[in-house]
Scaffold this motif. Structure first.
Motif, short mmCIF file in Angstrom:
data_model
loop_
_atom_site.label_atom_id
_atom_site.label_comp_id
_atom_site.label_asym_id
_atom_site.label_seq_id
_atom_site.Cartn_x
_atom_site.Cartn_y
_atom_site.Cartn_z
N PRO A 147 0.79 -0.98 -0.14
CA PRO A 147 0.07 0.00 -0.01
C PRO A 147 0.96 1.28 0.07
CG PRO A 147 -0.93 -1.58 1.46
CD PRO A 147 0.43 -2.24 1.11
N LYS A 148 2.00 1.35 0.75
CA LYS A 148 2.64 2.35 0.76
C LYS A 148 3.55 2.72 -0.52
CE LYS A 148 6.54 4.45 3.69
NZ LYS A 148 7.29 4.06 4.87
N SER A 149 3.98 1.74 -1.27
CA SER A 149 4.70 1.88 -2.59
C SER A 149 3.67 2.19 -3.55
CB SER A 149 5.44 0.67 -2.95
OG SER A 149 4.58 -0.54 -3.20
N LEU A 150 2.31 1.71 -3.42
CA LEU A 150 1.49 2.20 -4.26
C LEU A 150 0.90 3.55 -4.34
CD1 LEU A 150 -0.89 1.53 -6.60
CD2 LEU A 150 -2.23 0.64 -4.90
N LYS A 151 0.96 4.04 -2.96
CA LYS A 151 0.66 5.43 -2.73
C LYS A 151 1.62 6.38 -3.26
CE LYS A 151 -0.13 8.81 1.18
NZ LYS A 151 -0.24 9.15 2.72
N LYS A 155 -3.35 11.78 -5.93
CA LYS A 155 -3.04 11.70 -4.30
C LYS A 155 -4.26 11.04 -3.93
CE LYS A 155 -0.05 15.09 -4.37
NZ LYS A 155 1.26 14.65 -4.31
N THR A 156 -4.04 9.82 -2.85
CA THR A 156 -4.69 9.05 -2.12
C THR A 156 -4.33 8.89 -0.75
OG1 THR A 156 -6.21 7.18 -2.32
CG2 THR A 156 -3.95 7.23 -3.11
N SER A 157 -5.07 8.11 -0.10
CA SER A 157 -4.53 7.88 1.27
C SER A 157 -3.94 6.37 1.09
CB SER A 157 -5.69 7.87 2.18
OG SER A 157 -6.66 6.92 2.14
N THR A 158 -3.21 6.04 2.16
CA THR A 158 -2.67 4.52 2.30
C THR A 158 -3.88 3.44 2.57
OG1 THR A 158 -0.78 5.36 3.39
CG2 THR A 158 -1.27 3.05 3.65
N GLU A 159 -4.92 3.80 3.26
CA GLU A 159 -6.04 3.19 3.39
C GLU A 159 -6.72 2.96 2.00
OE1 GLU A 159 -8.23 0.74 5.09
OE2 GLU A 159 -6.92 1.63 6.16
N ASN A 160 -6.81 4.16 1.25
CA ASN A 160 -7.47 3.89 -0.04
C ASN A 160 -6.58 2.75 -0.93
OD1 ASN A 160 -9.74 5.32 0.10
ND2 ASN A 160 -8.73 6.92 -0.89
N CYS A 161 -5.29 2.79 -0.74
CA CYS A 161 -4.46 1.87 -1.55
C CYS A 161 -4.76 0.58 -0.98
CB CYS A 161 -2.81 2.28 -1.29
SG CYS A 161 -2.60 3.91 -2.25
N LYS A 162 -4.85 0.16 0.27
CA LYS A 162 -5.09 -1.08 0.68
C LYS A 162 -6.26 -1.72 0.11
CE LYS A 162 -2.91 -0.33 5.42
NZ LYS A 162 -3.40 -0.31 7.02
N VAL A 163 -7.46 -0.81 0.10
CA VAL A 163 -8.49 -1.24 -0.60
C VAL A 163 -8.50 -1.66 -1.89
CG1 VAL A 163 -10.83 -0.66 -1.39
CG2 VAL A 163 -10.15 0.10 0.82
N MET A 164 -7.56 -1.03 -2.75
CA MET A 164 -7.34 -1.22 -4.26
C MET A 164 -6.46 -2.58 -4.53
SD MET A 164 -5.98 2.38 -6.10
CE MET A 164 -5.80 3.83 -4.75
N ILE A 165 -5.76 -2.70 -3.34
CA ILE A 165 -4.92 -3.97 -3.63
C ILE A 165 -5.69 -5.22 -3.16
CG2 ILE A 165 -2.92 -5.17 -2.28
CD1 ILE A 165 -1.29 -2.70 -2.37
N ARG A 166 -6.46 -5.10 -2.03
CA ARG A 166 -7.27 -6.09 -1.72
C ARG A 166 -8.08 -6.58 -2.66
NH1 ARG A 166 -8.54 -4.33 3.72
NH2 ARG A 166 -9.52 -2.46 2.76
N ARG A 167 -8.59 -5.77 -3.78
CA ARG A 167 -9.36 -6.36 -4.79
C ARG A 167 -8.87 -7.45 -5.71
NH1 ARG A 167 -11.28 -0.76 -7.87
NH2 ARG A 167 -12.96 -0.44 -6.80
N TYR A 168 -7.43 -7.21 -5.87
CA TYR A 168 -6.69 -8.20 -7.00
C TYR A 168 -5.78 -9.02 -5.97
CZ TYR A 168 -8.62 -4.95 -10.01
OH TYR A 168 -9.38 -4.34 -11.15
N ASP A 169 -5.69 -9.06 -4.59
CA ASP A 169 -4.95 -9.82 -3.63
C ASP A 169 -5.58 -11.26 -3.73
OD1 ASP A 169 -2.85 -10.59 -1.86
OD2 ASP A 169 -3.64 -9.16 -0.27
N LEU A 170 -5.10 -12.16 -4.47
CA LEU A 170 -5.75 -13.48 -4.43
C LEU A 170 -5.42 -14.28 -3.15
CD1 LEU A 170 -5.06 -14.02 -8.35
CD2 LEU A 170 -7.30 -13.41 -6.97
N ASN A 171 -4.00 -14.16 -2.65
CA ASN A 171 -3.76 -14.95 -1.38
C ASN A 171 -3.92 -14.01 -0.27
OD1 ASN A 171 -1.63 -13.14 -1.79
ND2 ASN A 171 0.01 -14.70 -1.92
N ASP A 172 -4.39 -12.97 -0.05
CA ASP A 172 -4.82 -12.34 0.95
C ASP A 172 -3.43 -12.04 1.94
OD1 ASP A 172 -7.73 -12.13 0.60
OD2 ASP A 172 -7.88 -14.03 1.37
N ASP A 173 -2.49 -11.47 1.40
CA ASP A 173 -1.29 -11.40 2.14
C ASP A 173 -0.99 -9.72 2.29
OD1 ASP A 173 -0.37 -10.65 -0.48
OD2 ASP A 173 1.33 -11.91 -0.52
N GLY A 174 -1.86 -8.90 1.58
CA GLY A 174 -2.01 -7.54 1.91
C GLY A 174 -0.96 -6.82 0.64
#
Length: 160
Positions: A116-120, A129-148
């Protein structure tokens, strides 16, 4: 580039249109990042510099050839449509290499994952511009193994 209007229905055709629209938006962001001087065109030198920042290396001749192969108006520069053509119409091997380079831009340096930090950080570099929390949400959509985080295979799915 013409914007595609989408409906809120979940039919396969509207999904394809949304994906195409998202790809267009993503390509436009990458184009703006490559367009260092903000003139709406990418020169061979700008293409080289951006490839260097992502760990790639283009010779002067390769950069000129890449621009020449997609330059529709013959001005020696890539407009957004030219750039899109170059990115979309490349062969599978070229597309794979381009995805690897794009992945490196977003991944933590020396790592094989997008956090999330590197995406931000990368989104901020391209003016998004976006928050780290929004980046976590974006990543969660495609995170198949749920490792964040996103690995390269998850990133490829996201970029389809």
């Amino acid at each position: 580039m013409e914007q595609v209007s989408t409906s809120s229905s979940s039919t396969p055709s509207s999904l394809a249109i949304n994906l195409d629209y998202k790809l267009c938006q993503d390509l436009e962001r990458v184009f703006k990042y490559f367009d260092e001087d903000g003139d709406g065109k990418i020169s061979p030198l700008e293409l080289q510099r951006c490839m260097r920042t992502t760990g790639g290396n283009l010779s002067d001749e390769e950069a000129e050839m890449a621009v020449r192969s997609s330059d529709a108006d013959g001005d020696g520069l890539l407009g957004l449509e030219d750039f899109t053509k170059l990115m979309v119409e490349g062969g599978d091997e070229q597309r794979f290499e381009e995805l690897k380079e794009a992945f490196k831009m977003y991944a933590v340096e020396g790592s094989s994952e997008i956090t999330p930090k590197s995406l931000k950080r990368m989104l901020s570099r391209i003016g998004e511009k976006t928050s780290t929390e929004n980046c976590k949400v974006m990543i969660r959509r495609y995170d198949l193994n749920d490792d964040g985080v996103l690995n390269f295979d998850e990133f490829k799915l996201m970029m389809r």
